[in-house]
Design a protein around this motif. Structure first.
Motif, PDB file in Angstrom:
ATOM      1  N   TRP A  49       0.837  -1.204   0.000  1.00  0.00           N
ATOM      2  CA  TRP A  49       0.000   0.000   0.000  1.00  0.00           C
ATOM      3  C   TRP A  49       0.877   1.262   0.000  1.00  0.00           C
ATOM      4  O   TRP A  49       0.632   2.197  -0.769  1.00  0.00           O
ATOM      5  CB  TRP A  49      -0.918  -0.027   1.230  1.00  0.00           C
ATOM      6  CG  TRP A  49      -1.524   1.310   1.527  1.00  0.00           C
ATOM      7  CD1 TRP A  49      -2.623   1.858   0.938  1.00  0.00           C
ATOM      8  CD2 TRP A  49      -1.032   2.290   2.455  1.00  0.00           C
ATOM      9  NE1 TRP A  49      -2.844   3.116   1.444  1.00  0.00           N
ATOM     10  CE2 TRP A  49      -1.892   3.411   2.371  1.00  0.00           C
ATOM     11  CE3 TRP A  49       0.039   2.327   3.349  1.00  0.00           C
ATOM     12  CZ2 TRP A  49      -1.710   4.548   3.149  1.00  0.00           C
ATOM     13  CZ3 TRP A  49       0.226   3.468   4.122  1.00  0.00           C
ATOM     14  CH2 TRP A  49      -0.648   4.559   4.022  1.00  0.00           C
ATOM     15  N   ALA A  57      -3.383   3.669  13.586  1.00  0.00           N
ATOM     16  CA  ALA A  57      -4.391   2.601  13.634  1.00  0.00           C
ATOM     17  C   ALA A  57      -5.490   2.810  12.606  1.00  0.00           C
ATOM     18  O   ALA A  57      -6.367   1.977  12.452  1.00  0.00           O
ATOM     19  CB  ALA A  57      -4.996   2.551  15.028  1.00  0.00           C
ATOM     20  N   ASP A  58      -5.456   3.941  11.912  1.00  0.00           N
ATOM     21  CA  ASP A  58      -6.558   4.230  10.995  1.00  0.00           C
ATOM     22  C   ASP A  58      -6.541   3.286   9.786  1.00  0.00           C
ATOM     23  O   ASP A  58      -5.523   2.701   9.451  1.00  0.00           O
ATOM     24  CB  ASP A  58      -6.487   5.686  10.528  1.00  0.00           C
ATOM     25  CG  ASP A  58      -7.871   6.241  10.280  1.00  0.00           C
ATOM     26  OD1 ASP A  58      -8.814   5.436  10.160  1.00  0.00           O
ATOM     27  OD2 ASP A  58      -8.023   7.462  10.205  1.00  0.00           O
ATOM     28  N   PHE A  59      -7.703   3.177   9.162  1.00  0.00           N
ATOM     29  CA  PHE A  59      -7.831   2.282   8.012  1.00  0.00           C
ATOM     30  C   PHE A  59      -7.036   2.816   6.820  1.00  0.00           C
ATOM     31  O   PHE A  59      -6.974   4.019   6.601  1.00  0.00           O
ATOM     32  CB  PHE A  59      -9.297   2.158   7.597  1.00  0.00           C
ATOM     33  CG  PHE A  59     -10.166   1.579   8.668  1.00  0.00           C
ATOM     34  CD1 PHE A  59     -10.016   0.264   9.059  1.00  0.00           C
ATOM     35  CD2 PHE A  59     -11.132   2.354   9.285  1.00  0.00           C
ATOM     36  CE1 PHE A  59     -10.822  -0.278  10.049  1.00  0.00           C
ATOM     37  CE2 PHE A  59     -11.938   1.817  10.285  1.00  0.00           C
ATOM     38  CZ  PHE A  59     -11.776   0.498  10.661  1.00  0.00           C
ATOM     39  N   ARG A  60      -6.469   1.893   6.083  1.00  0.00           N
ATOM     40  CA  ARG A  60      -5.770   2.246   4.840  1.00  0.00           C
ATOM     41  C   ARG A  60      -6.353   1.410   3.713  1.00  0.00           C
ATOM     42  O   ARG A  60      -6.559   0.213   3.864  1.00  0.00           O
ATOM     43  CB  ARG A  60      -4.273   1.941   4.957  1.00  0.00           C
ATOM     44  CG  ARG A  60      -3.595   2.609   6.125  1.00  0.00           C
ATOM     45  CD  ARG A  60      -3.490   4.111   5.938  1.00  0.00           C
ATOM     46  NE  ARG A  60      -3.062   4.773   7.154  1.00  0.00           N
ATOM     47  CZ  ARG A  60      -2.889   6.066   7.262  1.00  0.00           C
ATOM     48  NH1 ARG A  60      -3.113   6.859   6.245  1.00  0.00           N
ATOM     49  NH2 ARG A  60      -2.511   6.592   8.403  1.00  0.00           N
ATOM     50  N   ARG A  61      -6.604   2.088   2.615  1.00  0.00           N
ATOM     51  CA  ARG A  61      -7.199   1.383   1.478  1.00  0.00           C
ATOM     52  C   ARG A  61      -6.385   1.700   0.232  1.00  0.00           C
ATOM     53  O   ARG A  61      -6.149   2.869  -0.088  1.00  0.00           O
ATOM     54  CB  ARG A  61      -8.645   1.858   1.307  1.00  0.00           C
ATOM     55  CG  ARG A  61      -9.337   1.293   0.095  1.00  0.00           C
ATOM     56  CD  ARG A  61      -9.765  -0.128   0.309  1.00  0.00           C
ATOM     57  NE  ARG A  61     -10.299  -0.705  -0.923  1.00  0.00           N
ATOM     58  CZ  ARG A  61     -10.179  -1.973  -1.264  1.00  0.00           C
ATOM     59  NH1 ARG A  61      -9.567  -2.826  -0.483  1.00  0.00           N
ATOM     60  NH2 ARG A  61     -10.681  -2.420  -2.384  1.00  0.00           N
ATOM     61  N   THR A  72      -9.269  -3.779   3.100  1.00  0.00           N
ATOM     62  CA  THR A  72      -8.927  -2.542   3.804  1.00  0.00           C
ATOM     63  C   THR A  72      -8.018  -2.908   4.970  1.00  0.00           C
ATOM     64  O   THR A  72      -8.275  -3.874   5.673  1.00  0.00           O
ATOM     65  CB  THR A  72     -10.209  -1.868   4.310  1.00  0.00           C
ATOM     66  OG1 THR A  72     -11.061  -1.661   3.179  1.00  0.00           O
ATOM     67  CG2 THR A  72      -9.918  -0.528   4.957  1.00  0.00           C
ATOM     68  N   ALA A  99      -5.866  -2.528   8.514  1.00  0.00           N
ATOM     69  CA  ALA A  99      -5.773  -1.961   9.871  1.00  0.00           C
ATOM     70  C   ALA A  99      -4.827  -2.879  10.636  1.00  0.00           C
ATOM     71  O   ALA A  99      -4.814  -4.087  10.384  1.00  0.00           O
ATOM     72  CB  ALA A  99      -7.143  -1.920  10.536  1.00  0.00           C
ATOM     73  N   ALA A 110      -9.260   0.619  17.295  1.00  0.00           N
ATOM     74  CA  ALA A 110      -8.186   1.605  17.422  1.00  0.00           C
ATOM     75  C   ALA A 110      -8.363   2.777  16.455  1.00  0.00           C
ATOM     76  O   ALA A 110      -7.927   3.890  16.750  1.00  0.00           O
ATOM     77  CB  ALA A 110      -6.835   0.936  17.194  1.00  0.00           C
ATOM     78  N   GLN A 111      -8.999   2.532  15.317  1.00  0.00           N
ATOM     79  CA  GLN A 111      -9.190   3.617  14.348  1.00  0.00           C
ATOM     80  C   GLN A 111     -10.019   4.728  14.977  1.00  0.00           C
ATOM     81  O   GLN A 111      -9.707   5.911  14.856  1.00  0.00           O
ATOM     82  CB  GLN A 111      -9.907   3.111  13.080  1.00  0.00           C
ATOM     83  CG  GLN A 111      -9.178   2.018  12.349  1.00  0.00           C
ATOM     84  CD  GLN A 111      -9.379   0.661  12.981  1.00  0.00           C
ATOM     85  OE1 GLN A 111     -10.329   0.432  13.713  1.00  0.00           O
ATOM     86  NE2 GLN A 111      -8.482  -0.268  12.697  1.00  0.00           N
ATOM     87  N   LEU A 153      -8.287   6.419  17.973  1.00  0.00           N
ATOM     88  CA  LEU A 153      -7.309   7.427  17.549  1.00  0.00           C
ATOM     89  C   LEU A 153      -7.962   8.807  17.403  1.00  0.00           C
ATOM     90  O   LEU A 153      -7.390   9.828  17.789  1.00  0.00           O
ATOM     91  CB  LEU A 153      -6.669   6.992  16.223  1.00  0.00           C
ATOM     92  CG  LEU A 153      -5.635   7.927  15.622  1.00  0.00           C
ATOM     93  CD1 LEU A 153      -4.437   8.090  16.535  1.00  0.00           C
ATOM     94  CD2 LEU A 153      -5.169   7.391  14.264  1.00  0.00           C
ATOM     95  N   VAL A 200     -14.952   0.195   9.349  1.00  0.00           N
ATOM     96  CA  VAL A 200     -14.732  -0.006   7.921  1.00  0.00           C
ATOM     97  C   VAL A 200     -15.690  -1.029   7.296  1.00  0.00           C
ATOM     98  O   VAL A 200     -15.661  -1.262   6.093  1.00  0.00           O
ATOM     99  CB  VAL A 200     -13.260  -0.429   7.707  1.00  0.00           C
ATOM    100  CG1 VAL A 200     -13.053  -1.880   8.011  1.00  0.00           C
ATOM    101  CG2 VAL A 200     -12.775  -0.080   6.322  1.00  0.00           C
ATOM    102  N   LEU A 257     -13.690   7.414   6.499  1.00  0.00           N
ATOM    103  CA  LEU A 257     -13.127   6.970   5.222  1.00  0.00           C
ATOM    104  C   LEU A 257     -14.216   6.632   4.195  1.00  0.00           C
ATOM    105  O   LEU A 257     -13.989   6.717   2.988  1.00  0.00           O
ATOM    106  CB  LEU A 257     -12.274   5.724   5.490  1.00  0.00           C
ATOM    107  CG  LEU A 257     -11.413   5.124   4.408  1.00  0.00           C
ATOM    108  CD1 LEU A 257     -10.354   6.124   3.985  1.00  0.00           C
ATOM    109  CD2 LEU A 257     -10.730   3.857   4.921  1.00  0.00           C
ATOM    110  N   LEU A 267      -3.906  10.796   8.317  1.00  0.00           N
ATOM    111  CA  LEU A 267      -5.173  10.061   8.346  1.00  0.00           C
ATOM    112  C   LEU A 267      -5.897  10.258   7.020  1.00  0.00           C
ATOM    113  O   LEU A 267      -5.881  11.348   6.452  1.00  0.00           O
ATOM    114  CB  LEU A 267      -6.068  10.547   9.486  1.00  0.00           C
ATOM    115  CG  LEU A 267      -5.550  10.396  10.912  1.00  0.00           C
ATOM    116  CD1 LEU A 267      -6.691  10.553  11.917  1.00  0.00           C
ATOM    117  CD2 LEU A 267      -4.899   9.034  11.118  1.00  0.00           C
ATOM    118  N   PRO A 268      -6.555   9.216   6.516  1.00  0.00           N
ATOM    119  CA  PRO A 268      -7.205   9.338   5.206  1.00  0.00           C
ATOM    120  C   PRO A 268      -8.406  10.287   5.197  1.00  0.00           C
ATOM    121  O   PRO A 268      -8.750  10.828   4.161  1.00  0.00           O
ATOM    122  CB  PRO A 268      -7.636   7.900   4.883  1.00  0.00           C
ATOM    123  CG  PRO A 268      -7.527   7.133   6.139  1.00  0.00           C
ATOM    124  CD  PRO A 268      -6.596   7.853   7.048  1.00  0.00           C
TER     125      PRO A 268
END
Lengths: 283, 409
Positions: A54, A117-121, A213, A215, B54-55, B58, B246, B273, B317-318
């Motif tokens: 990613w 910790a945030d989501f990554r896509r 996605t 995390a 955790a998302q 945060l 998500v 997101l 952060l997205p």
């Protein structure tokens, strides 16, 4: 009775999900079956591979296949290094589980400290694309992952069965001292296999990045079901790992389609218990 | 020897006027600008900094740190600096319980704020009750479980969100003149989402809407392919998803892969997101605060939005914008600080008594605690919709983002 198209689509979903299970199970099964090391860190490495894919794609602009090649090479070296540590400290099967569990937690913390910790896509043009056959949709990336899982499992199976190195590895797994007495370089081969297992985690990671996605806590989402897959598919058997993955994937998907989706997690473990109770010859 | 006087560039009159001005400025300067001094007031909180939540944890962490930073820059609390003690509950209620014991008995914090998430809040609330600590929470999805008398909700969802929220969504779509006739409900088995989804099911039946599917999935479900296939087969007018984080994205991805776009779709607690995902266009959710008008016309919210964005962007952060999660945490702090300032005390009983009889202006609206379980007297939440990759407010009409209309095919 659910409509036929729903069942067919769910069957495809199950097959493709099973392919990903199989891909993740491959390295774990070989490590456990042939090296006698239960590597829970395998899941963490796979997710690290996904994050690197990613990152390469979204920040550095490197295409996933190039990123994949670099990750696979790096992970191969990591696998060798890890095995050197295991050999250096004479880590046993049970101890390996505890050590790699700790390793997984450390890797999770590292991932979180770097990428939060945030989501990554990883958005790619192919993410939402599917091939259409009649009323059925085959998501492109999942289908490619499935194809790669089949190719890797088959190639690994053939390598273990038909090559000198593969047969030597199997011999070492059966009885290392006797195999060594026959002139097999057990130590060198185990380094090779450990590197390969980690490289397989890298392959799985690339596809996880492309279809899911991300995390940091996702590491643990796979552990239970993939362990069930490994045991059902027989330790050290690449084709078994794939078949186990597909079997569990299809069972889960059909449960979701026919009964209630919340029952799906019960399936993998119910199947595992049934297998252990009736103990087919291959377990 | 004679000395020649050097003419000054300052006249005495100017100097006197300047000093006078300075004195006036110092007096008129808000107490806020005075540097806090003395022993710090310790405020403790445990948040889900690792694990599946955790998302969201945060977001709460960013807000809390921002708030404490701002508080200390503007005079602190009762003239003293505030020290924020933050621990990680790993998204586990049992860990949360232990950490609140630690905060109270070992870290000796003066005050506590609740953790994130219904399950952890319930676990921590038991500890707060045992030690008679005032307990302000901002994410309890099932208000009826919050029976501790010194518990106060920062949420503005009222006492029965499982009834009022579904009503709000159906009323919103009814305003288009063609309300949905069929619905599919999908929900995580997480307590608050399942609770609200069941409320939606009950209301839909009461309004004569045919429930084509009620599908539950386990927390942490990875594969939404079969659920997507079932939704496509049902083809409802309205898809209501009781999701966390998500999961909404995951279902939409699975739907997109089988070439299905929900006609109207609602997501209960989605990640920010979701707005950035193109198939989420026209997706609905609830809100109390967004980074758009009319909220930003409040100067404190505008400042908060700016500060939050900066911190969130620094973390890459997205979706680096304030939303209802951020707003609720901020409101929790505002309530606690308002009670302390009004009573000039850190005594939990005094704070609880004050909140019992007063209201507090927060970024998510005026908070009174007259509702059952110390919730708001009514559900004051708004509905938001993804339009052009951003969340905007669409309902009630009077509180909608100016120039924005509900998109409902």
């Amino acid at each position: 009775m659910p409509p036929l198209s729903l069942l067919e689509q769910s069957l495809i979903t199950g097959l493709l999900t099973g392919g990903l299970y199989g891909l993740l199970a491959l390295g774990l099964s070989l490590s456990w079956g042939l090296l006698r090391l239960v590597n829970i860190g395998h899941f963490a490495i796979a997710l690290l591979g996904a994050y690197l894919t990613w990152y390469c794609g979204t920040v550095l602009g490197i295409a996933p296949w190039w990123a994949g090649l670099m990750i696979i090479a790096a992970f191969f070296v990591y696998g060798i290094g890890l095995h050197w540590l295991f050999m250096r400290f004479r880590v046993t099967e049970m101890a390996s589980m505890l050590i790699t569990f700790a390793l997984a937690i450390i890797i999770e913390s590292i991932i979180q400290s770097i990428w939060t910790a945030d989501f990554r896509r990883y958005e790619t043009p192919w993410g939402a694309q599917s091939w259409v056959i009649g009323a059925l949709y085959l998501p492109k990336l999942s289908l490619i992952a499935f194809g790669v899982a089949i190719a890797l499992a088959a190639a690994t199976w053939a390598w273990l069965r038909y090559t000198y190195v593969g047969r030597a590895l199997r011999a070492c797994a059966e009885d290392a001292p006797i195999a060594t007495a026959f002139g097999i370089n057990h130590r060198g081969l185990s380094f090779l296999l450990s590197g390969l297992c980690a490289a397989y985690a890298g392959v799985a990671g690339v596809f996880i990045a492309l279809v899911a996605t991300l995390a940091p806590s996702e590491i643990w989402a796979w552990v239970g079901v993939v362990f069930a897959v490994v045991i059902i598919g027989k330790l050290g058997n690449p084709l078994g790992a794939l078949a186990g993955g597909i079997f569990i994937g299809v069972c889960e998907a059909m449960t979701m389609a026919v009964v209630n989706p919340s029952w799906a997690p019960l399936v993998s473990f119910s199947v595992l218990i049934a297998f252990l109770l009736f103990r087919p010859r291959w377990i | 020897m004679t000395t020649k006087r050097i003419p000054s560039i300052w006249s005495r009159r100017q100097v006197v006027a300047g000093l006078g001005g300075l004195a006036v400025y110092a007096a008129a300067r808000p107490a806020a600008a005075q540097a806090p001094a003395g022993k710090p007031i310790k405020i403790g909180q445990a948040l889900a900094l690792t694990g599946p939540f955790a998302q969201t944890g945060l977001v709460h962490k960013i807000v809390s740190e921002y708030y404490v930073d701002r508080l200390n820059k503007t005079g602190g609390l009762l003239g003293r600096p505030v020290e924020y003690v933050l621990l990680d509950d790993q998204s586990k209620p049992d860990v949360s319980r232990t950490l609140y014991e630690r905060l109270i008995t070992s870290d000796n914090v003066d005050l506590i704020l609740a953790p994130y998430g219904t399950a952890s809040i319930l676990a921590a609330m038991g500890v707060a009750q045992r030690y008679h600590k005032i307990f302000i929470q901002n994410t309890m999805g099932v208000p009826s479980l919050a029976t501790y008398e010194w518990q106060f909700a920062a949420l503005v969802a009222g006492a029965s969100p499982e009834k009022t929220l579904p009503e709000k969504t159906l009323d919103c779509y009814a305003s288009t003149g063609h309300p949905p006739k069929t619905i599919a409900i999908i929900t995580s088995k997480f307590p608050s989402t399942e609770f609200t989804a069941k409320g939606m099911q009950t209301l839909a039946k009461a309004r004569g809407i045919e429930v084509l599917a009620f599908l539950e999935y386990d927390v942490g479900n990875r594969d939404f392919g079969s659920i997507a296939a079932r939704i496509k087969a049902a083809d409802p007018d309205y898809m209501f998803m009781g999701c966390l984080g998500v999961e909404g994205n995951q279902l939409l991805e699975a739907l997109t892969q089988i070439n299905y776009t929900p006609k109207r779709h609602f997501y209960l607690f989605p990640s920010g997101l979701l707005a950035t995902y193109p198939p989420a266009e026209r997706a609905m959710s609830l809100t109390t605060l967004e980074d758009v008008e009319p909220y930003l016309s409040n100067p404190e919210i505008a400042e908060f939005a700016k500060g939050f964005d900066a911190k969130a962007k620094a973390l890459n952060l997205p979706y680096p914008h304030i939303d209802s999660q951020a707003g609720n945490e901020y409101a929790g702090w505002q309530i606690l600080v308002a009670a302390v300032k009004a009573t000039k005390s850190l005594e939990d009983k005094k704070l609880a008594d004050w909140l019992e009889h007063n209201s507090v202006d927060t970024v998510v609206g005026k908070r009174d605690f007259t509702g059952k379980f110390h919730t708001s007297s009514s559900d004051m939440q708004q509905l938001r919709q993804v339009q052009n990759g951003r969340w905007v407010t669409v309902w009630p009409k009077a509180e909608a983002t100016p120039g924005v209309k509900l998109l409902a095919p």
